[in-house]
Design a protein around this motif. Sequence first.
Motif, PDB file in Angstrom:
ATOM      1  N   THR A  14       0.839  -1.195   0.000  1.00 33.27           N
ATOM      2  CA  THR A  14       0.000   0.000   0.000  1.00 33.27           C
ATOM      3  C   THR A  14       0.875   1.246   0.000  1.00 33.27           C
ATOM      4  N   THR A  38      -0.802  -0.493  -4.579  1.00 34.10           N
ATOM      5  CA  THR A  38      -1.936   0.422  -4.559  1.00 34.10           C
ATOM      6  C   THR A  38      -1.463   1.867  -4.503  1.00 34.10           C
ATOM      7  N   SER A  39      -2.226   2.716  -5.172  1.00 33.51           N
ATOM      8  CA  SER A  39      -2.049   4.163  -5.082  1.00 33.51           C
ATOM      9  C   SER A  39      -3.376   4.798  -5.465  1.00 33.51           C
ATOM     10  N   THR A  59      -6.687   2.812  -5.626  1.00 37.21           N
ATOM     11  CA  THR A  59      -7.311   2.472  -4.354  1.00 37.21           C
ATOM     12  C   THR A  59      -7.343   3.677  -3.426  1.00 37.21           C
ATOM     13  N   LEU A  61      -7.438   4.013   0.163  1.00 41.51           N
ATOM     14  CA  LEU A  61      -7.209   3.103   1.289  1.00 41.51           C
ATOM     15  C   LEU A  61      -7.956   3.500   2.553  1.00 41.51           C
ATOM     16  N   VAL A  67     -10.417  -1.062  -0.411  1.00 42.11           N
ATOM     17  CA  VAL A  67      -9.400  -1.947   0.152  1.00 42.11           C
ATOM     18  C   VAL A  67      -9.732  -3.399  -0.166  1.00 42.11           C
ATOM     19  N   ASN A  88       2.439  -2.298   4.634  1.00 44.43           N
ATOM     20  CA  ASN A  88       1.659  -1.069   4.802  1.00 44.43           C
ATOM     21  C   ASN A  88       2.593   0.131   4.855  1.00 44.43           C
ATOM     22  N   PRO A 117      -5.894   3.309   7.218  1.00 43.06           N
ATOM     23  CA  PRO A 117      -5.492   2.454   6.095  1.00 43.06           C
ATOM     24  C   PRO A 117      -4.800   1.175   6.560  1.00 43.06           C
ATOM     25  N   ALA A 121      -6.461  -2.493   5.629  1.00 43.87           N
ATOM     26  CA  ALA A 121      -5.702  -3.441   4.805  1.00 43.87           C
ATOM     27  C   ALA A 121      -5.395  -4.710   5.590  1.00 43.87           C
TER      28      ALA A 121
END
Length: 237
Positions: A14, A38-39, A59, A61, A67, A88, A117, A121
């Motif tokens: 993430t 993810t971004s 995403t 988050l 998520v 993370n 976040p 996650a």
Amino acid sequence: MSPGPHRDATVLVTGATGGLGPAVVAAFLDDGWRVVATSRSGRPPQDLVGHDRLESVATDLFEPADVTEAVTVAAGDRAGAPLRALVNLVGGYSVGGLVHETPVEQFERQLTLNLRPTYLATMAVLPHLVDAGGGAMVWVSARAAVRPFRGASGYATAKAAVLAFSQAVAVEYRDAGVRCNAVLPSVIDTQANRDREPDADAAKWVPPEEVAAVIRFLCSDDSAPTSGAAIPVYGRA
């Protein structure tokens, strides 16, 4: 067991386009992992566009549905590489005044930015790791979690909470074979930090690649006995 350096495991990263993200993604790709990154934009780190072991997912988050979607992509076995690790990286830093000068809303923003976040996650990934018989998680806390400094009470508190949460997960899921560790950077040598502190001696800061190497190690079989740890990555800062 946690995954080793093989081409048969997926890691979900993430915050993949933040200051530390590109180095972490590159470290896992170099080690043969399939990486789902993810971004908010869904774009991969610029230098890694087109890599055949990298999938990027747009995403938010902070939203549970987003998520869940990202974790579904990571857990998909299309590449024959089951999800075995979560890194993370999402979080943030803010300097304010002393506690009596800091509005509660500013304090709470640091808690939300660094904790929500991570919690979402983690909650979404854990069932997959448990079903797989184990895996590894690494979160980014900060030296400020154990050595607070003036004017950053919200940041220090949030990063201490990230550390405590990682240790709680390590205890709760130990028997399921899931390991969880946190790294505690001092100052990472990113462009954002250089812009924030133009007069600082950045030569003493920790290069992102060095932090990434520690994170990758903590997801490998080489660190199999290690869980619930707070790993200092201070460099000379």
